[in-house]
Scaffold this motif. Structure first.
Motif, PDB file in Angstrom:
ATOM      1  N   UNK A 226      19.332 -47.764 -66.490  1.00 56.88           N
ATOM      2  CA  UNK A 226      18.127 -48.499 -66.842  1.00 56.88           C
ATOM      3  C   UNK A 226      17.073 -48.554 -65.754  1.00 56.88           C
ATOM      4  N   UNK A 227      17.288 -47.841 -64.644  1.00 59.99           N
ATOM      5  CA  UNK A 227      16.312 -47.849 -63.546  1.00 59.99           C
ATOM      6  C   UNK A 227      15.237 -46.787 -63.717  1.00 59.99           C
TER       7      UNK A 227
ATOM      8  N   UNK B  27      11.297 -54.421 -51.388  1.00 54.86           N
ATOM      9  CA  UNK B  27      12.640 -54.588 -50.839  1.00 54.86           C
ATOM     10  C   UNK B  27      13.635 -54.979 -51.922  1.00 54.86           C
ATOM     11  N   UNK B  28      13.193 -55.798 -52.853  1.00 53.83           N
ATOM     12  CA  UNK B  28      14.056 -56.143 -53.987  1.00 53.83           C
ATOM     13  C   UNK B  28      14.431 -54.887 -54.766  1.00 53.83           C
ATOM     14  N   UNK B  29      13.441 -54.012 -54.991  1.00 53.09           N
ATOM     15  CA  UNK B  29      13.694 -52.782 -55.746  1.00 53.09           C
ATOM     16  C   UNK B  29      14.669 -51.871 -54.997  1.00 53.09           C
ATOM     17  N   UNK B  30      14.504 -51.783 -53.692  1.00 58.42           N
ATOM     18  CA  UNK B  30      15.433 -50.956 -52.912  1.00 58.42           C
ATOM     19  C   UNK B  30      16.847 -51.523 -52.984  1.00 58.42           C
ATOM     20  N   UNK B  31      16.963 -52.845 -52.955  1.00 56.31           N
ATOM     21  CA  UNK B  31      18.278 -53.461 -53.047  1.00 56.31           C
ATOM     22  C   UNK B  31      18.909 -53.194 -54.410  1.00 56.31           C
TER      23      UNK B  31
ATOM     24  N   UNK C 253      22.409 -51.042 -54.877  1.00 53.18           N
ATOM     25  CA  UNK C 253      23.587 -51.593 -55.540  1.00 53.18           C
ATOM     26  C   UNK C 253      24.000 -50.739 -56.725  1.00 53.18           C
ATOM     27  N   UNK C 254      23.021 -50.266 -57.462  1.00 55.17           N
ATOM     28  CA  UNK C 254      23.314 -49.434 -58.634  1.00 55.17           C
ATOM     29  C   UNK C 254      23.934 -48.107 -58.216  1.00 55.17           C
ATOM     30  N   UNK C 255      23.378 -47.470 -57.197  1.00 57.11           N
ATOM     31  CA  UNK C 255      23.907 -46.189 -56.737  1.00 57.11           C
ATOM     32  C   UNK C 255      25.343 -46.313 -56.247  1.00 57.11           C
TER      33      UNK C 255
END
Length: 447
Positions: free
Chosen positions: A279-280, A327-331, A335-337
């Motif tokens: 979903x990203x 930074x939220x998006x990178x986190x 986590x997803x990866x």
């Protein structure tokens, strides 16, 4: 690091670069008695394991070698990169290397150089001597500086590269192709080694990487049908090393190095497919053809191998992630990866996710991917958006690894004074051997 012996090193240097040859593989073949000339080298020098760069791509690694700098300073981040502010991709060339190379530094100092086939050297930039570009060239007529060298290469039937497409159709023919290209490459190398005056001489063997990509499993399975052909190819490389060593004698320093290691591929992993399933990444169509079909609601997308870009507002053409949420998006992406698993056995695929500023610095940092996903050995990360499945196994047999490149230096002992050598350390080392000043902005440290 290598400790210099009491004997003063000569100011001339010969470098034989062997693309994608692992330290562990050479040591294993030496122990088996297959590589007598490599073994002989160890009587008067040392071979050490060396780190590559992230991502482990030849164009990135050799750019770091030839500049002594990290990608944030030389501007090469992958085999393909994207134009700023767009989703248009391109193959970076020497025109995109935004730093002086060691042979350009030598040329300014009046040293004569000969450089052949190092990845990232096409189109050839002017030097005090001869520069023959790499596989990025499609025509012999434009591959060399000065231009008249191209005519000499053509007359001697020089071959630019082995055609990888052949390997997918006819492995036997591809082995013949690699051997032919190697033969022509070696002939040209030895011709100019003897004919031309030089202070620095580098010949690059690309066919090792080509063989490894399609026959690496043969190296690990002695009973496989192409094991003998694979072994014989490396014996030919060993013979060439021996000839060059004999020809230069004690008149020049000899360095042999590779840019990364290799391991067998378990699966090729289509990271954009995973990001879409998670979903990203969203597309405007059910059958996307390229990243141009990416929907503005996407959080992230990937370029080969494992480089992840946040769909950042103000940078991406349809970016919607505000700088405040970066930074939220990178986190979220990290986590997803890290949750990605092999669909067959549940094994983790991603070993680590690195933020760009953790490994890069310099004026070109903004061009880097926001995150670099590092896979476990055996999982080759791809960027194709057209694939319907997460993974597959193709004709590719081997993939690059980070921590198994090799570095040999003659007349240096094998008692390291520091660990974690990386390929960027070689540039200042060569300049030091040639009694040339090392630029202050090099990241590598002379050994």
């Amino acid at each position: 690091m290598f400790n210099f012996s009491q004997k003063q090193s000569p100011p001339r240097v010969v470098v034989i670069s062997i693309d994608g040859v692992p330290y562990s593989f050479i040591q294993k073949r030496i122990a088996a008695g297959d590589l007598p000339n490599f073994k002989k080298l160890l009587d008067d020098g040392s071979m050490r394991r060396m780190n590559s760069v992230q991502p482990c791509v030849s164009s990135v690694a050799w750019a770091s070698y030839m500049t002594g700098k990290n990608p944030g300073k030389h501007n090469i981040f992958g085999f393909i990169d994207k134009k700023s502010g767009t989703l248009e991709t391109f193959v970076p060339t020497s025109e995109n290397v935004m730093s002086e190379t060691i042979w350009e530094i030598m040329s300014r100092a009046g040293k004569k150089v000969f450089v052949m086939n190092v990845p990232g050297t096409f189109p050839p930039r002017p030097v005090n001597g001869i520069l023959i570009g790499c596989f990025l060239s499609t025509r012999l007529e434009s591959i060399a500086y000065p231009k008249h060298i191209s005519a000499e290469l053509k007359a001697r039937h020089y071959r630019i590269d082995a055609r990888a497409a052949i390997a997918r159709e006819n492995p036997d023919r591809f082995i013949d192709e690699c051997n032919l290209v190697f033969t022509r490459r070696a002939e040209i190398m030895l011709h100019y080694l003897e004919k031309e005056p030089w202070d620095f001489f580098q010949g690059h063997i690309m066919e090792t990487d080509r063989m490894n990509h399609f026959f690496w499993d043969q190296a690990e399975n002695g009973d496989s049908p192409y094991a003998k052909a694979f072994s014989n190819f490396y014996k030919r490389l060993d013979e060439l090393i021996g000839v060059i060593d004999e020809k230069i004698g004690d008149e020049a320093e000899l360095i042999v190095l590779s840019d990364h290691g290799f391991c067998a591929i378990k699966k090729e992993i289509y990271l954009n497919r995973f990001l879409a399933e998670a979903g990203l990444l969203k597309f405007k169509t059910a059958s996307p053809k390229s990243l141009h079909d990416m929907h503005a609601e996407s959080l992230a997308y990937s370029l080969i191998p494992g480089r992840v870009f946040i769909n950042l507002q103000g940078r991406e053409p349809n970016g919607t992630i505000t700088p405040a949420r970066y930074e939220w998006a990178r986190q979220q992406a990290t986590q997803t990866l890290l949750e990605l698993r092999d669909p067959d056995d549940g094994a983790p695929i991603i070993r680590e996710v690195i933020k760009r500023e953790e490994i890069y610095h310099g004026a070109y940092l903004p061009a880097a991917a926001d995150l670099i996903a590092i896979p476990h050995d055996g999982y080759d990360l791809k960027g194709d958006v057209t694939k319907a499945a997460l993974s597959e196994k193709t004709a590719l047999a081997g993939m690059h690894t980070f921590d198994d490149a090799l570095l040999f230096m003659r007349r240096h002992d094998n008692k390291p004074a520091r660990e974690n050598l990386w390929i960027g350390d070689v540039a200042p080392t060569i300049l030091k051997l040639m009694n040339l000043p090392v630029p202050a902005d090099m990241d590598g440290v002379a050994l």
